[in-house]
Write an enzyme that holds these catalytic residues in place. Structure first.
Site, PDB file in Angstrom:
ATOM      1  N   VAL A  81      30.321 -18.834  48.293  1.00 11.44           N
ATOM      2  CA  VAL A  81      29.423 -18.475  47.194  1.00 11.44           C
ATOM      3  C   VAL A  81      28.193 -17.737  47.713  1.00 11.44           C
ATOM      4  O   VAL A  81      27.767 -16.724  47.144  1.00 11.44           O
ATOM      5  CB  VAL A  81      29.003 -19.724  46.394  1.00 11.44           C
ATOM      6  CG1 VAL A  81      28.047 -19.338  45.256  1.00 11.44           C
ATOM      7  CG2 VAL A  81      30.231 -20.425  45.824  1.00 11.44           C
ATOM      8  N   LYS A 140      23.948 -22.958  59.682  1.00 14.58           N
ATOM      9  CA  LYS A 140      24.088 -23.914  60.782  1.00 14.58           C
ATOM     10  C   LYS A 140      24.351 -23.218  62.111  1.00 14.58           C
ATOM     11  O   LYS A 140      23.916 -23.672  63.159  1.00 14.58           O
ATOM     12  CB  LYS A 140      25.220 -24.899  60.461  1.00 14.58           C
ATOM     13  CG  LYS A 140      24.864 -25.920  59.389  1.00 14.58           C
ATOM     14  CD  LYS A 140      25.969 -26.953  59.241  1.00 14.58           C
ATOM     15  CE  LYS A 140      25.565 -28.031  58.242  1.00 14.58           C
ATOM     16  NZ  LYS A 140      26.633 -29.048  58.080  1.00 14.58           N
ATOM     17  N   LYS A 199      27.287 -29.044  42.819  1.00 15.43           N
ATOM     18  CA  LYS A 199      27.574 -30.034  41.768  1.00 15.43           C
ATOM     19  C   LYS A 199      27.442 -31.474  42.267  1.00 15.43           C
ATOM     20  O   LYS A 199      26.990 -32.353  41.542  1.00 15.43           O
ATOM     21  CB  LYS A 199      28.958 -29.820  41.163  1.00 15.43           C
ATOM     22  CG  LYS A 199      30.151 -30.215  42.035  1.00 15.43           C
ATOM     23  CD  LYS A 199      30.739 -29.030  42.745  1.00 15.43           C
ATOM     24  CE  LYS A 199      31.960 -29.366  43.581  1.00 15.43           C
ATOM     25  NZ  LYS A 199      32.530 -28.157  44.197  1.00 15.43           N
ATOM     26  N   GLU A 214      23.511 -23.596  36.791  1.00 17.93           N
ATOM     27  CA  GLU A 214      24.705 -23.240  36.019  1.00 17.93           C
ATOM     28  C   GLU A 214      25.944 -23.166  36.899  1.00 17.93           C
ATOM     29  O   GLU A 214      27.039 -23.557  36.488  1.00 17.93           O
ATOM     30  CB  GLU A 214      24.480 -21.896  35.313  1.00 17.93           C
ATOM     31  CG  GLU A 214      25.606 -21.487  34.379  1.00 17.93           C
ATOM     32  CD  GLU A 214      25.703 -22.368  33.147  1.00 17.93           C
ATOM     33  OE1 GLU A 214      26.735 -23.057  32.993  1.00 17.93           O
ATOM     34  OE2 GLU A 214      24.757 -22.360  32.338  1.00 17.93           O
ATOM     35  N   VAL A 250      28.758 -26.127  37.645  1.00 23.37           N
ATOM     36  CA  VAL A 250      29.799 -26.605  36.730  1.00 23.37           C
ATOM     37  C   VAL A 250      30.647 -25.441  36.225  1.00 23.37           C
ATOM     38  O   VAL A 250      30.148 -24.548  35.534  1.00 23.37           O
ATOM     39  CB  VAL A 250      29.178 -27.344  35.525  1.00 23.37           C
ATOM     40  CG1 VAL A 250      30.272 -27.850  34.593  1.00 23.37           C
ATOM     41  CG2 VAL A 250      28.303 -28.503  35.987  1.00 23.37           C
ATOM     42  N   GLY A 302      43.252 -20.405  49.533  1.00 18.28           N
ATOM     43  CA  GLY A 302      41.821 -20.684  49.536  1.00 18.28           C
ATOM     44  C   GLY A 302      41.322 -21.427  48.312  1.00 18.28           C
ATOM     45  O   GLY A 302      40.109 -21.587  48.129  1.00 18.28           O
ATOM     46  N   LYS A 331      31.246 -32.940  37.829  1.00 20.13           N
ATOM     47  CA  LYS A 331      30.939 -31.948  36.805  1.00 20.13           C
ATOM     48  C   LYS A 331      30.812 -32.588  35.423  1.00 20.13           C
ATOM     49  O   LYS A 331      29.945 -32.201  34.631  1.00 20.13           O
ATOM     50  CB  LYS A 331      32.011 -30.860  36.806  1.00 20.13           C
ATOM     51  CG  LYS A 331      32.039 -30.062  38.104  1.00 20.13           C
ATOM     52  CD  LYS A 331      33.274 -29.191  38.209  1.00 20.13           C
ATOM     53  CE  LYS A 331      33.319 -28.462  39.544  1.00 20.13           C
ATOM     54  NZ  LYS A 331      34.574 -27.714  39.738  1.00 20.13           N
TER      55      LYS A 331
END
Length: 397
Positions: free
Chosen positions: A14, A38, A98, A122, A125, A180, A198
């Site tokens: 993401v 990291k 989440k 947003e 979820v 994936g 969620k």
């Protein structure tokens, strides 16, 4: 208009999607100045400016030039620490975590109010499906009665492959991992835990009540076998993992479990990595939304949408509310397909049976107790209307 400067925590699926989108499109008016990871030496399919990466969280949190923190890491405890420190430094936060939101939901919103900052999530979820925005805005003048959601793309992908392509569970899971859609350790997805996180968040936005995810009973898909697959195919049904919550007589009830659906239900069309939510409200009636629930750009879209909300100072987030509504984990009697038992099970109201499965009328909590004795036991809810059609069909035959 001012261009906002942001610090980003996490450069995974993401995070990479968010970074690429902001680099390619200036309309968002947000530039990422520093990224905490990291491992700086890790190979990444991204062109990054020299010096943008850091392993020190405080290098971002203490930077007074940064307006926004974007939190996209996996560890919920570490994520909460980042969010808390950001609030204390007067910085607003956008998150897609989440698990962190579900576990610390009430505390996070209280800290948000205390420090006078904003917190949008947003992306936590259902990926690209703007369900929290809909619940906060569209339904703020209505009374939500129930919410049902297919909220985990991994489970939905596996169940689509099992029934639609006649795969066994292990093969479908392997395909999901190779594409994936599933982690190497898929427990959180297939156990129903991810859906429960969620659902916990959605309950607050639908009903104004905080329910800790651990209070919501769940049953996943990891023990499903050929018996339920054959049953679903025989009766032209599909399998879905559904999180549902409803408000009735001043109490909220919720659970996560696999269910059968037929072609008359909106969930019948939800396949593979897609998510879908049905909201039933007093004035609006039932409304259905669907969209991609995971992946780099679908979830990144939700994050970008929240960044735009911050840029234009939109107050879309639900304010803290206090409602005198209790949560109850008491379950009602429903119809279930059960299998995965070695020995005969007594004490159930059996409506039909074959050698390898029963169709019974019982309640969720009774099945939870039975699973302690029969470790491979699994159940799938059969809605009353579907059961009636099955019985009528068998009578005609």
């Amino acid at each position: 208009m001012k261009k906002f400067k942001a610090g980003l925590f996490g450069l995974g699926v993401v995070g990479s999607g968010v970074y690429k989108a902001l680099q390619q499109n200036e309309k968002y008016g947000v530039s990422i100045e520093k990224i905490a990871v990291k491992n700086i030496e890790k190979e990444r399919n991204l062109e990054l400016p020299n010096g943008i990466l850091t392993t020190e969280a405080d290098e971002i949190l203490d930077n007074t030039d940064l307006d926004i923190i974007i939190e996209l890491i996996n560890d919920p405890k570490e994520a909460f620490s980042i969010v808390k420190k950001a609030f204390e430094r007067g910085k607003s936060v956008v998150s897609a975590n989440k698990k962190m939101v579900a576990l610390y939901h009430k505390e996070i919103l209280e800290l948000r109010e205390k420090h006078g900052v904003k917190f949008f999530y947003e992306g936590a979820v259902c990926g690209s499906v703007p369900i929290l925005r809909l619940l906060d805005q569209h339904y703020k003048s209505d009374q939500v009665k129930s919410i049902k959601a297919i909220a985990n793309g991994t489970c939905n992908f596996i169940l689509s492959k099992m029934v639609g392509e006649n795969q066994d569970y292990a093969t479908a899971l392997k395909d999901a991992q190779e594409l994936g859609f599933a982690e190497l350790d898929p427990y959180s997805d297939v156990s129903g835990e991810d859906t429960r996180f969620k659902l916990s968040i959605m309950i607050y936005h639908a009903f104004g009540v905080f329910v800790h995810p651990n209070e919501i009973p769940l049953h996943g898909i990891n023990h499903l076998d050929e018996h339920i697959k054959d049953f679903a195919q025989k009766h032209h049904l599909k399998l879905k993992l559904v999180g549902e919550a409803q408000q009735q007589n001043g109490k909220i009830t919720a659970k996560v479990e696999p269910q059968l659906v037929n072609e008359s239900h909106d969930f019948y069309t939800i396949e593979n990595e897609y998510n879908g939510i049905v909201v039933d409200a007093e004035f609006s009636g039932e409304q259905f939304v669907k969209g991609k629930g995971a992946g780099s750009f679908p979830t990144a879209l939700a994050v970008l949408s929240n960044l735009k909300d911050l840029k234009y100072d939109l107050a879309i987030a639900k304010s803290l509310v206090k409602k005198e509504i209790e949560f109850s984990n008491k379950s009602k009697r429903e119809i279930y397909f059960i299998s995965g038992f070695e020995n005969e099970i007594s004490g159930l109201t059996i409506l039909d049976q074959e050698e390898k499965y029963y169709i019974v009328n019982t309640d969720f909590n009774r099945l939870i107790n039975l699973k302690q004795e029969h470790l491979n036991l699994y159940w799938v809810k059969i809605p009353q209307d579907i059961f009636n059609k099955i019985k009528n069909h068998e009578v005609l035959i």
